[in-house]
Design a protein around this motif. Structure first.
Motif, short mmCIF file in Angstrom:
data_model
loop_
_atom_site.label_atom_id
_atom_site.label_comp_id
_atom_site.label_asym_id
_atom_site.label_seq_id
_atom_site.Cartn_x
_atom_site.Cartn_y
_atom_site.Cartn_z
N ARG A 80 71.91 18.43 78.54
CA ARG A 80 70.80 18.28 79.49
C ARG A 80 70.64 16.83 79.93
NH1 ARG A 80 66.16 22.09 76.68
NH2 ARG A 80 66.54 23.91 77.98
N ASP A 81 70.88 15.93 79.03
CA ASP A 81 70.72 14.51 79.34
C ASP A 81 71.81 14.10 80.35
OD1 ASP A 81 70.74 11.72 79.41
OD2 ASP A 81 70.17 11.54 77.30
N PRO A 82 71.42 13.67 81.53
CA PRO A 82 72.43 13.34 82.56
C PRO A 82 73.41 12.26 82.11
CG PRO A 82 70.19 13.26 83.47
CD PRO A 82 70.05 13.44 81.99
N GLU A 117 68.59 24.91 71.41
CA GLU A 117 67.87 24.05 72.35
C GLU A 117 68.35 24.24 73.79
OE1 GLU A 117 68.17 19.95 71.32
OE2 GLU A 117 67.07 19.24 73.06
N GLU A 122 71.85 28.11 81.10
CA GLU A 122 72.02 26.71 81.52
C GLU A 122 73.45 26.25 81.27
OE1 GLU A 122 69.48 23.60 80.07
OE2 GLU A 122 67.70 24.83 80.36
N ARG A 126 75.87 25.06 84.23
CA ARG A 126 76.20 23.62 84.22
C ARG A 126 77.71 23.42 84.09
NH1 ARG A 126 72.13 21.96 80.53
NH2 ARG A 126 70.62 21.96 82.22
N ARG B 47 66.61 12.48 88.74
CA ARG B 47 67.38 12.38 87.52
C ARG B 47 68.01 13.69 87.05
NH1 ARG B 47 67.79 7.41 84.99
NH2 ARG B 47 67.92 6.06 86.79
N PHE B 100 64.08 11.70 80.10
CA PHE B 100 65.22 11.12 79.39
C PHE B 100 65.27 9.59 79.51
CE2 PHE B 100 66.64 15.50 79.78
CZ PHE B 100 67.13 15.72 78.50
N TRP B 130 62.81 18.39 70.28
CA TRP B 130 63.66 19.08 69.30
C TRP B 130 63.97 18.23 68.10
CZ3 TRP B 130 65.37 24.13 69.37
CH2 TRP B 130 64.92 24.88 70.46
N ASP B 149 61.48 24.98 77.54
CA ASP B 149 61.32 23.53 77.67
C ASP B 149 62.66 22.91 78.07
OD1 ASP B 149 62.96 22.47 75.45
OD2 ASP B 149 61.52 23.44 74.14
N PHE B 150 62.62 21.61 78.39
CA PHE B 150 63.85 20.92 78.78
C PHE B 150 64.09 19.76 77.81
CE2 PHE B 150 66.77 18.66 81.71
CZ PHE B 150 67.64 19.72 81.94
N SER B 151 63.90 20.03 76.55
CA SER B 151 64.21 19.11 75.44
C SER B 151 63.23 17.94 75.32
CB SER B 151 65.63 18.56 75.51
OG SER B 151 66.56 19.62 75.45
N ARG B 152 62.77 17.42 76.44
CA ARG B 152 61.83 16.29 76.40
C ARG B 152 60.72 16.54 77.40
NH1 ARG B 152 65.22 10.89 75.28
NH2 ARG B 152 66.93 11.84 74.15
N PRO B 192 65.18 22.98 86.46
CA PRO B 192 66.38 23.48 85.77
C PRO B 192 66.25 24.94 85.36
CG PRO B 192 65.79 21.31 84.94
CD PRO B 192 64.65 21.75 85.83
#
Lengths: 279, 214
Positions: A80-82, A117, A122, A126, B47, B100, B130, B149-152, B192
């Motif tokens: 998920r983190d770009p 997670e 996704e 992705r 982002r 992020f 998480w 959720d999207f982790s953050r 997302p």
């Protein structure tokens, strides 16, 4: 078909040069290089250093079968983190560059990682999105990306038909499957994967699997060829049926506790018998 | 309002990094709707690129009751189009893309200061969710919805407006009337989930845009 084995199998402390001697002496035709998993091939290794590796491989009478990597377990293309995702894509790009420098036409990629997670939908979307441009880059370089079926470990693309649909969605002739016949465990039969994917198979990883045991903690279900539950005559017949005449790359997880070089010889003989049909 | 030198520098850097608003490429008309629906593409300042695709896929065929501006996964905040849309009575969905970002980074500081000074939205540094037991954000408006959720998340302080979503009781989204318009701030990205075909996320967005109260 030709035999190869990964440089990550070279016994610790032996070094690349001595490892190449062993690979040649054991009767292999080629060697699989693992970017990031061995000290001699890292992301920081320069082009000229890669060329020097090629020179050593060729001087040993071998060729590079393909460029693999385990780096995507820590930096998945599905992150998920770009920033992590950009790094993962850069790893693939470097694999493509390295393959070109080494004179081979295939790389192995672990395409995505489903976790509690990061959910399946996704990861799927992705990976499709990121592999489309990478497939374009690979095609321009004359290299094929083989997405490995790490079924249990990735929790992703668990059936051969779903894997085929995934490749359809990526829709790049330069993206196929690096089929590991040991990774299918209890969820299917490697010979059926071979039939379904046929011409899309870029390389074949060989190991045997102990089915019906499950995978508990750190306990491996992988074992040496012919010790497990794969149906090797059926595997061989399926490879012949689809006309696969490429590399068979040994990837043994279990290692010999003593005389580690013996595993190279034993595995080479086993692959010879598989190729000959002497089963 | 007091602004530290660091915050000033962060804002200045962010302002320089922002693409200049143009009539052509910044605004993407999705369909010939009346009222108008726009998803703002901030280029590198968005982002999570998939968020844009997510909103576009759902809104392409949505029927709107009011004009809508969506700003997906924004790091630098495009205040001008947001303020202009609010003045005209539109609904603005502003999705934070700062989840992020590092809490002490200039980009996050600029994000926070701009939200505070221009839109009066008060946020806290991002939280890593998480590991956690349940992977969901609980929305309460316009209808209850449970979305991954999207982790953050970028949490919200107590402030004016209605909290419309929480994560483990932490507020992460709010809705507020601003003049004739409605501002919806999302500290947990919805785009997302839309992009990944989450049915409940799609329903939530469609409920928002068809809501007469928005």
């Amino acid at each position: 078909m030709k035999k190869a084995i990964g440089d990550n199998m070279i016994p610790k402390g032996w070094g690349f040069d001595r490892g190449l001697e062993l690979v040649k002496k054991a009767g292999y035709d080629g060697i699989e290089l693992w970017l990031g998993d061995v000290p001699w091939l890292q992301m920081s290794t320069t082009d000229s250093e890669v060329r020097e590796l090629r020179r050593k491989v060729e001087n040993a009478g071998l060729v590079v079968s393909n460029v693999s990597t385990g780096l995507h377990w820590a930096s998945p293309l599905s992150a998920r983190d770009p920033q992590v995702r950009a790094h993962a894509a850069r790893i693939v790009e470097r694999q493509i560059e390295t393959a070109q420098l080494l004179g081979c036409d295939a790389i192995l990629v672990v395409a995505g990682l489903v976790t509690d997670e990061v959910p399946y939908n996704e990861v799927y979307q992705r990976c499709v999105d990121v592999l489309k441009p990478l497939g374009g880059a690979a095609a321009r370089a004359g290299v094929k990306i083989g997405c490995e079926n790490c079924n249990s470990e990735q929790r992703f693309l668990l059936s051969p038909r779903e894997f085929a649909r995934f490749l359809d969605d990526v829709a790049s002739p330069a993206v196929g499957i690096h089929l590991d016949v040991g990774n299918i465990h209890d969820t299917g039969f490697a010979e059926q994967w071979i039939e379904i994917h046929g011409p899309r198979i870029t390389r074949v990883h060989l190991k045997d699997v102990l089915k019906h045991r499950g995978r508990s903690g750190d306990q491996s279900v992988y074992t040496n060829l012919f010790l497990g539950d794969n149906n090797w005559p059926a595997l061989r017949a399926a490879l012949r049926k689809v006309g696969y005449d490429g590399w068979l790359v040994a990837e043994m997880e279990a290692r010999y506790r003593y005389a580690p070089d013996q595993q190279f010889y034993d595995t080479a003989r086993a692959i010879d018998r598989l190729i000959k049909g002497d089963l | 309002m007091a602004v530290t030198r660091r915050e000033f520098v962060a804002c200045a850097v962010a302002a320089l990094a922002m693409p200049r608003e143009r009539k052509d490429s910044r605004f993407v008309a999705l369909a010939d709707h009346t009222p108008r629906c726009e998803v703002l593409d901030l280029g590198e300042q968005c982002r999570i690129r998939e968020s844009i695709a997510g909103y576009r896929s759902v809104l392409a065929h949505a029927s709107l009751r009011r004009a809508l501006l969506v700003v997906p996964a924004a790091l630098a905040i495009p205040t001008r189009p947001i303020e202009r849309s609010l003045r005209r009575g539109a609904t603005v969905i502003l999705e934070s893309g700062a989840g992020f970002a590092e809490a002490d980074s200039q980009e996050f500081l600029a994000h926070r200061v701009t939200l505070r000074d221009r839109l009066r939205i008060h946020i806290e540094p991002p939280i890593v969710l998480w590991p956690r037991a349940t992977p969901y954000v609980d929305y309460t408006w316009p209808t209850p919805a449970t979305v991954r959720d999207f982790s953050r998340v970028v949490p919200l302080r107590r402030q004016e407006g209605r909290v419309i979503a929480t994560v483990d009781d932490v507020p992460v989204a709010l809705m507020r009337r601003v003049g004739r318009g409605t501002l919806i701030f999302l500290g947990s990205p919805l785009g997302p989930a839309l992009w990944a075909d989450d049915a409940e996320a799609r329903r939530l967005l469609l409920d928002v845009v068809s809501s007469g109260s928005a």
